[in-house]
Write an enzyme that holds these catalytic residues in place. Sequence first.
Site, PDB file in Angstrom:
ATOM      1  CE  LYS A 157     -21.013   9.770  13.028  1.00 43.76           C
ATOM      2  NZ  LYS A 157     -20.414   9.004  14.150  1.00 43.76           N
ATOM      3  CB  SER A 168     -16.907  10.638  14.913  1.00 50.19           C
ATOM      4  OG  SER A 168     -17.837   9.585  15.049  1.00 50.19           O
ATOM      5  CB  SER A 213     -18.489   8.485  17.944  1.00 54.85           C
ATOM      6  OG  SER A 213     -17.164   8.730  17.594  1.00 54.85           O
TER       7      SER A 213
HETATM    8  N1  GLN Z   1     -12.716   8.961  19.096  1.00 53.79           N
HETATM    9  C1  GLN Z   1     -12.614   7.578  18.772  1.00 53.79           C
HETATM   10  C2  GLN Z   1     -11.834   7.413  17.490  1.00 53.79           C
HETATM   11  O1  GLN Z   1     -11.322   8.371  17.039  1.00 53.79           O
HETATM   12  C3  GLN Z   1     -13.979   6.972  18.651  1.00 53.79           C
HETATM   13  C4  GLN Z   1     -14.656   7.318  17.412  1.00 53.79           C
HETATM   14  C5  GLN Z   1     -16.008   6.675  17.285  1.00 53.79           C
HETATM   15  O2  GLN Z   1     -16.599   6.226  18.271  1.00 53.79           O
HETATM   16  N2  GLN Z   1     -16.478   6.586  16.068  1.00 53.79           N
HETATM   17  O3  GLN Z   1     -11.724   6.373  16.929  1.00 53.79           O
END
Ligand code: GLN
Length: 484
Positions: A76, A151, A175
Amino acid sequence: MHDKTLAELAAALGDGEVSSVELTEHFLRRIESLDNRLNSLITVTAEQALETARAADAARARGEAGPLTGVPIVHKDIFCTEGVRTSCASRMLDNFISPYDAGVVERFKAVGCPVLGKTNMDEFAMGSSNETSDYGPVNNPWDTQRVPGGSSGGSAAAVAARLAPGATGTDTGGSIRQPAALTGITGLKPTYGRVSRWGMIAFASSLDQGGPMARTAEDCGLMLNVMAGFDERDSTSLERPAEDFNARLNTTLKGLRIGLPREFFGEGMDPGVARVIDEAIDFYKKLGAEFVEVALPHSGLSVPVYYVVAPAECSSNLARFDGVRYGYRCEDPKDLMDLYMRSRGEGFGPEVQRRIMVGTYALSAGYFDAYYLKAQKIRRLIADDFRQAFEQVDVILAPTTPTTAFRLGEKTADPVTMYLSDVYTIAVNLAGLPAMSLPAGFSEGLPVGMQLIGNYFDEARLLGVAHQYQLGTEWHQMAPAGFE
Ligand code: GLN
């Protein structure tokens, strides 16, 4: 070749059936011919990957190969990689070439895993659909009109489409698990502190945790064996005895107590998701597991608590991007204030700016007690709910997401609707627990994920429970049409 799991590829390398160079070339060719349909990679690092592959083949010839030596992966783009752009999918870091490797990246380097490239993601890992990336959205390989989740959407799409056999991800509020669910792969968020956050660009430090994304539980365990471990450069890193996370893959599930949180099975869940989860429960009953209803009475507050805590931490973490030291700098600043304001205003996208504003507000003198302090207190209650539940059960089973993959653009206009796609995942991060998502079936042609939540440090048990399911089902083997 690309349909093999990490474990199978490692065996093929061991048997001399294929070399790491051949394998790496094969996946690079797939990326070149197929990723234009997905946009799962921000940067492809073909030369470095082949160099590592050659070294891995040589190490193997000398009898110095470990379990994953020579198996290519992707990282990532939140993990710093020496000499390679590390963008966090932000315009702010589009020109940032990291001078060092993240702890996780070092560990994969040390065992000789070629890195094919850096995966697309939501900007600074803020999002649930991979649509906040400055490099454009990622398409879900099961239906390219739909999101892969976020994400870690690029990592998920790349693994689902067999562009890489394994990927790293990070999970602050879901995410790893949510995109794994939406693309039909397996992902594990470890206990907070298991995996080093050194060089993993910080979003919300008390919640962020790196973890593996692959096709099977066994593969996630192989990757976690590489990723996990103490790192003195991360002040929240846990010092634990070394552990083989795949040691319990073949443990019987007879008598295993599985908790079903009543709060997760109410309104809001898509009927197709509910049906798949019911079938998974029946499967585990046949293996001899016992089901117990458990209560997580404060879990309904986890999304609001998260959207105070995470923005508060992000507003502090992202203060370092000031246009002075590294990253984006605006053209012709008038003075220092103009430099700060325009560099940040032009370098960060709208979702990141929204989070910084919310966080700064929640931490400001007049509102700190009302928002931040209150959120921290409820966070403790959420963790206590889990502590009590784990006095009755060994693992908790729930859906990963309330719906399957939604259409691109469907939720971008309404941030709250988007935030709710993490209702089942966020409480786990607030409590710091390990959890995984694994493919459990399909609804209208789209993958559905089942979530397994474990007690602290219980990754090996979780992987065993998931592996037993994968021995008896084929959902994790299905490939999206066009990417077989
Ligand atoms: N969807 C969540 C957010 O927007 C979690 C994102 C994540 O786990 N990095 O913060």
